[in-house]
Design an enzyme around this catalytic site. Sequence first.
Site, PDB file in Angstrom:
ATOM      1  N   ASP A  92       0.818  -1.217   0.000  1.00  0.00           N
ATOM      2  CA  ASP A  92       0.000   0.000   0.000  1.00  0.00           C
ATOM      3  C   ASP A  92       0.854   1.270   0.000  1.00  0.00           C
ATOM      4  O   ASP A  92       0.397   2.332  -0.407  1.00  0.00           O
ATOM      5  CB  ASP A  92      -0.941  -0.016   1.219  1.00  0.00           C
ATOM      6  CG  ASP A  92      -0.188  -0.313   2.505  1.00  0.00           C
ATOM      7  OD1 ASP A  92       0.493   0.575   3.030  1.00  0.00           O
ATOM      8  OD2 ASP A  92      -0.269  -1.469   2.993  1.00  0.00           O
ATOM      9  N   GLY A 144       9.374 -11.861  -0.889  1.00  0.00           N
ATOM     10  CA  GLY A 144      10.373 -11.341   0.048  1.00  0.00           C
ATOM     11  C   GLY A 144      11.433 -12.364   0.415  1.00  0.00           C
ATOM     12  O   GLY A 144      12.602 -12.019   0.631  1.00  0.00           O
ATOM     13  N   ASP A 161       6.469  -5.760   6.727  1.00  0.00           N
ATOM     14  CA  ASP A 161       5.101  -5.223   6.795  1.00  0.00           C
ATOM     15  C   ASP A 161       4.191  -6.221   6.082  1.00  0.00           C
ATOM     16  O   ASP A 161       3.761  -6.015   4.960  1.00  0.00           O
ATOM     17  CB  ASP A 161       5.084  -3.854   6.109  1.00  0.00           C
ATOM     18  CG  ASP A 161       3.728  -3.173   6.214  1.00  0.00           C
ATOM     19  OD1 ASP A 161       2.815  -3.738   6.835  1.00  0.00           O
ATOM     20  OD2 ASP A 161       3.581  -2.077   5.649  1.00  0.00           O
ATOM     21  N   SER A 162       3.923  -7.318   6.772  1.00  0.00           N
ATOM     22  CA  SER A 162       3.301  -8.467   6.104  1.00  0.00           C
ATOM     23  C   SER A 162       1.825  -8.587   6.422  1.00  0.00           C
ATOM     24  O   SER A 162       1.315  -7.955   7.346  1.00  0.00           O
ATOM     25  CB  SER A 162       3.999  -9.749   6.561  1.00  0.00           C
ATOM     26  OG  SER A 162       3.661 -10.000   7.902  1.00  0.00           O
TER      27      SER A 162
HETATM   28  N1  SAM Z   1      -0.829  -3.468   7.387  1.00  0.00           N
HETATM   29  C1  SAM Z   1      -1.299  -4.683   6.854  1.00  0.00           C
HETATM   30  C2  SAM Z   1      -1.778  -5.675   7.875  1.00  0.00           C
HETATM   31  O1  SAM Z   1      -1.044  -6.050   8.772  1.00  0.00           O
HETATM   32  O2  SAM Z   1      -2.918  -6.103   7.765  1.00  0.00           O
HETATM   33  C3  SAM Z   1      -0.339  -5.307   5.915  1.00  0.00           C
HETATM   34  C4  SAM Z   1       0.147  -4.325   4.913  1.00  0.00           C
HETATM   35  S1  SAM Z   1       0.550  -4.837   3.349  1.00  0.00           S
HETATM   36  C5  SAM Z   1      -0.930  -4.622   2.455  1.00  0.00           C
HETATM   37  C6  SAM Z   1       0.947  -6.535   3.392  1.00  0.00           C
HETATM   38  C7  SAM Z   1       1.474  -6.984   2.043  1.00  0.00           C
HETATM   39  O3  SAM Z   1       2.368  -8.100   2.204  1.00  0.00           O
HETATM   40  C8  SAM Z   1       0.409  -7.432   1.051  1.00  0.00           C
HETATM   41  O4  SAM Z   1       0.254  -6.467   0.042  1.00  0.00           O
HETATM   42  C9  SAM Z   1       0.942  -8.777   0.513  1.00  0.00           C
HETATM   43  O5  SAM Z   1       0.786  -8.911  -0.872  1.00  0.00           O
HETATM   44  C10 SAM Z   1       2.404  -8.716   0.924  1.00  0.00           C
HETATM   45  N2  SAM Z   1       3.045 -10.035   1.038  1.00  0.00           N
HETATM   46  C11 SAM Z   1       2.510 -11.189   1.528  1.00  0.00           C
HETATM   47  N3  SAM Z   1       3.403 -12.179   1.426  1.00  0.00           N
HETATM   48  C12 SAM Z   1       4.529 -11.678   0.861  1.00  0.00           C
HETATM   49  C13 SAM Z   1       5.796 -12.214   0.511  1.00  0.00           C
HETATM   50  N4  SAM Z   1       6.072 -13.505   0.708  1.00  0.00           N
HETATM   51  N5  SAM Z   1       6.712 -11.378  -0.035  1.00  0.00           N
HETATM   52  C14 SAM Z   1       6.436 -10.057  -0.226  1.00  0.00           C
HETATM   53  N6  SAM Z   1       5.257  -9.493   0.070  1.00  0.00           N
HETATM   54  C15 SAM Z   1       4.317 -10.286   0.620  1.00  0.00           C
END
Ligand code: SAM
Length: 301
Positions: A92, A144, A161-162
Amino acid sequence: MDTSVGLELWVKEIHQNTTGLSFKVEKTLFSGQSRFQKVDIVQTYGHGIMLLNDGIIMLSERDEFIYHEMIAHVPLFVHPSPKQVLVIGGGDGGTVREIMKHPGVERVVMVEIDELVVNACRTHLSSVSCEMDNPRVELCIEDGTEYVDNTQEIFDVVIVDSTDPVGPGAVLFSRPFYEKISAILGPDGIMITQAESPFYDHDIQRTMLLNQRPFFKKLQLYLFSTLTYPGGLWSFGYASKGICPIGDFDPDRVETSDISTRYYNPKIHIAAFALPNFVSENLEDILDPIVIPFQNAQIKK
Ligand code: SAM
């Protein structure tokens, strides 16, 4: 008597099949499906624009500043000189927006697995994604874990920030991932991880911190309020090669900076590491004790 029938739309997130959060929706701004997840952006009546991944609320415009200020400014005001920052997830852009407030940060690499989240937020959530085009930001669309496996770079601060530990987010809570991160952190390195709900997720918190423990000298948990996650109280993990989030924190650095925040300040920074008994009792065998050196210090803000 009003006999008109109106259709009301509500976002409803059910948590662990026992509790729920709901927000009244004015209209849907975006709805899409990537190979990783469903991404929805809606305009709500009470909380501004909201992002949901697979029906789980990620953020609302009304309170996202709390999450993003606390995930970014705590490590950046503790590390003595953060220049190279890695963000994993965070598509985001809110975490990047807060990091960009630090003029000393030379470069942020953001590694987000799902381009759909980034593009949808760029178009429909500009208050959050507004720094994504900053020339100091480098965006990698990649898992990641693959990025940390392959990079040769060293970072001062890594912020995970997952999403929750399900689907593509599950590996971001695993022991091999934390081992890799400790290897790409500099000697004063700090890692922050999204650490779920102290009320509902104590088993996840224990597993996450036990997975980090072998690779970091200092492990802490800190808390903040949220209006859009179940339980209203949420946490981040703090892991470092030795830098202490309280003992090595200089409130003056915050007070003399020109950085403007709505939630974060020096007192909040310190207080966030004070854990209620029900949280610390669950984790006291894993976390390090907090050393408080401020008996005579005056903190203005
Ligand atoms: N603030 C939020 C929460 O805790 O609910 C999370 C913010 S952000 C939108 C989390 C992001 O992590 C998502 O857009 C998702 O696509 C990403 N994500 C999940 N797994 C991932 C990975 N293995 N590598 C990189 N990004 C990842």
